[in-house]
Design an enzyme around this catalytic site. Structure first.
Site, PDB file in Angstrom:
ATOM      1  N   SER B 196       5.366   5.577  -7.483  1.00  0.00           N
ATOM      2  CA  SER B 196       4.266   4.623  -7.243  1.00  0.00           C
ATOM      3  C   SER B 196       4.799   3.194  -7.271  1.00  0.00           C
ATOM      4  CB  SER B 196       3.153   4.813  -8.266  1.00  0.00           C
ATOM      5  OG  SER B 196       3.553   4.340  -9.513  1.00  0.00           O
ATOM      6  N   ARG B 200       4.491   1.252  -3.713  1.00  0.00           N
ATOM      7  CA  ARG B 200       3.503   0.169  -3.669  1.00  0.00           C
ATOM      8  C   ARG B 200       4.128  -1.095  -3.077  1.00  0.00           C
ATOM      9  NH1 ARG B 200       2.966  -0.540  -8.461  1.00  0.00           N
ATOM     10  NH2 ARG B 200       1.261   0.858  -8.921  1.00  0.00           N
ATOM     11  N   ASN B 204       3.096  -2.530   0.693  1.00  0.00           N
ATOM     12  CA  ASN B 204       2.485  -3.851   0.858  1.00  0.00           C
ATOM     13  C   ASN B 204       3.332  -4.762   1.734  1.00  0.00           C
ATOM     14  OD1 ASN B 204      -0.073  -4.390  -0.760  1.00  0.00           O
ATOM     15  ND2 ASN B 204       1.148  -3.162  -2.147  1.00  0.00           N
TER      16      ASN B 204
END
Lengths: 70, 273
Positions: B196, B200, B204
């Protein structure tokens, strides 16, 4: 120190959303490796993916209900 | 923008985006080396070290000057985060948190440089591909997340001991009556943390870069014919808007990466899980 112990884990809430999805992905990945190792696709991939989903939901519930996070 | 004009059909657009999302690499498959990501990230790391060393050398004890003040405020900010999130004390954590925050921010910042500028300059020197934002290359965020994972493994083993760590694997979510399920569940949970963390940041930054590319394509189309020039003001407005918004995104992502690293290591560093 009591204050510092509450604020840190509270920031874990930032990652609640991605934690749920990454638990599923991690489950699938782990299952994929185990399947490759035992030669049983797609049994473990599906089983571990499902477990990742359940575990992800449990973890999110636990995080959100934790009084330390409030 | 000139590259966008190469193809007049939709294929040109796809080609343009694909060109910008391809790393300068050597090797194939698992042994692919993304030269641009490695060089740019090392250069940015060197910049950070050099600027830091310079500020430390010129630091004054009295009222700090402008830049020293700025650096001190970042240091203080990171230190507060570490104090808040990491129980106990370890000499490695605060410097590592600072390095992660500043380094990830600098790598993300490459996103704010006009998307065609550096690849265009590189093309003058015969470099065909250049992906300037290291964090849009999955290998970089995942490598950083892997380091965090290894560190958390080390802290787990150091603080809980091998027995304590294995006990967490055996009895963690469901108690002692579901040991096989516990092993799988804890393994998934441990694996999910670095996943994660890396995904992430990558997601992004990759999405942000893609939006910049799409905005750049608006004026790229304008070079095809004067009629398309009506899109130019729109491009300027969109680009400026996304740029300003993206300053927040890159800072937030660097901050989240740093904080979650501290929290994960803090969780590994405490005896009870």
């Amino acid at each position: 120190m009591a204050k510092s112990k509450t604020k840190g884990p509270g920031l874990l809430l930032v990652s609640v959303g991605t934690m749920l999805s990454s638990m599923v992905v991690a489950g699938f990945l782990l299952g994929y490796w185990v399947d490759g190792w035992l030669g049983t696709p797609p049994v473990f991939m599906l089983a571990f993916g499902g477990m990742g989903l359940v575990g992800g939901f449990l973890k999110v519930c636990k995080l959100l209900n934790d009084p330390k996070m409030q | 923008m000139s590259q966008a004009a190469e193809g007049s059909e939709g294929g040109g657009t796809v080609e343009y985006i694909q060109h910008h999302l391809t790393n300068l690499h050597v090797g194939e498959g698992f042994m692919t080396w993304n030269i641009d990501s490695i060089v740019i990230s090392i250069l940015l790391g060197a910049l950070f070290v050099m600027v830091g060393a310079r500020v430390a050398k010129n630091a004054t004890e009295g009222v700090p000057g402008g830049f020293q003040n700025f650096v001190e405020s970042i240091l203080e900010f990171v230190q507060t985060q570490v104090k808040d999130s990491f129980p106990g004390h370890h000499p490695l954590i605060a410097p590592m948190a600072l390095t992660i925050f500043v380094w990830v921010w600098l790598m993300n910042f490459m996103d704010l440089i006009p998307v065609d500028l550096l690849p265009l300059i590189a093309s003058w020197f015969g470099i065909g591909y250049l992906k300037v934002v290291p964090t849009t290359d999955l290998s970089v965020p995942m490598a950083m997340a892997l380091v965090v994972f290894i560190l958390s493994l080390y802290f787990n083993l150091k603080v809980k001991g091998l027995g304590g760590y294995l006990k967490m694997f055996l009895f963690h979510p469901f108690g002692k009556f579901a040991i096989p399920a516990n092993i799988v569940m804890t393994a998934i949970e441990e694996l999910a943390k670095p996943l994660s963390l890396g995904l992430r940041l990558f997601g992004n930054m990759f999405a942000g870069e893609l939006v910049f590319l799409l905005i750049a394509l608006l004026a790229g189309a304008a070079t095809l014919g004067a009629g398309m020039l009506i899109w130019f003001p729109l491009q300027v407005v969109l680009d400026l808007g996304w740029l300003l918004f993206h300053i927040l995104v890159i800072t937030l992502q660097a901050f989240i990466f740093m904080v979650l690293t501290i929290v994960y290591l803090g969780m590994a560093h405490t005896a009870d899980h």
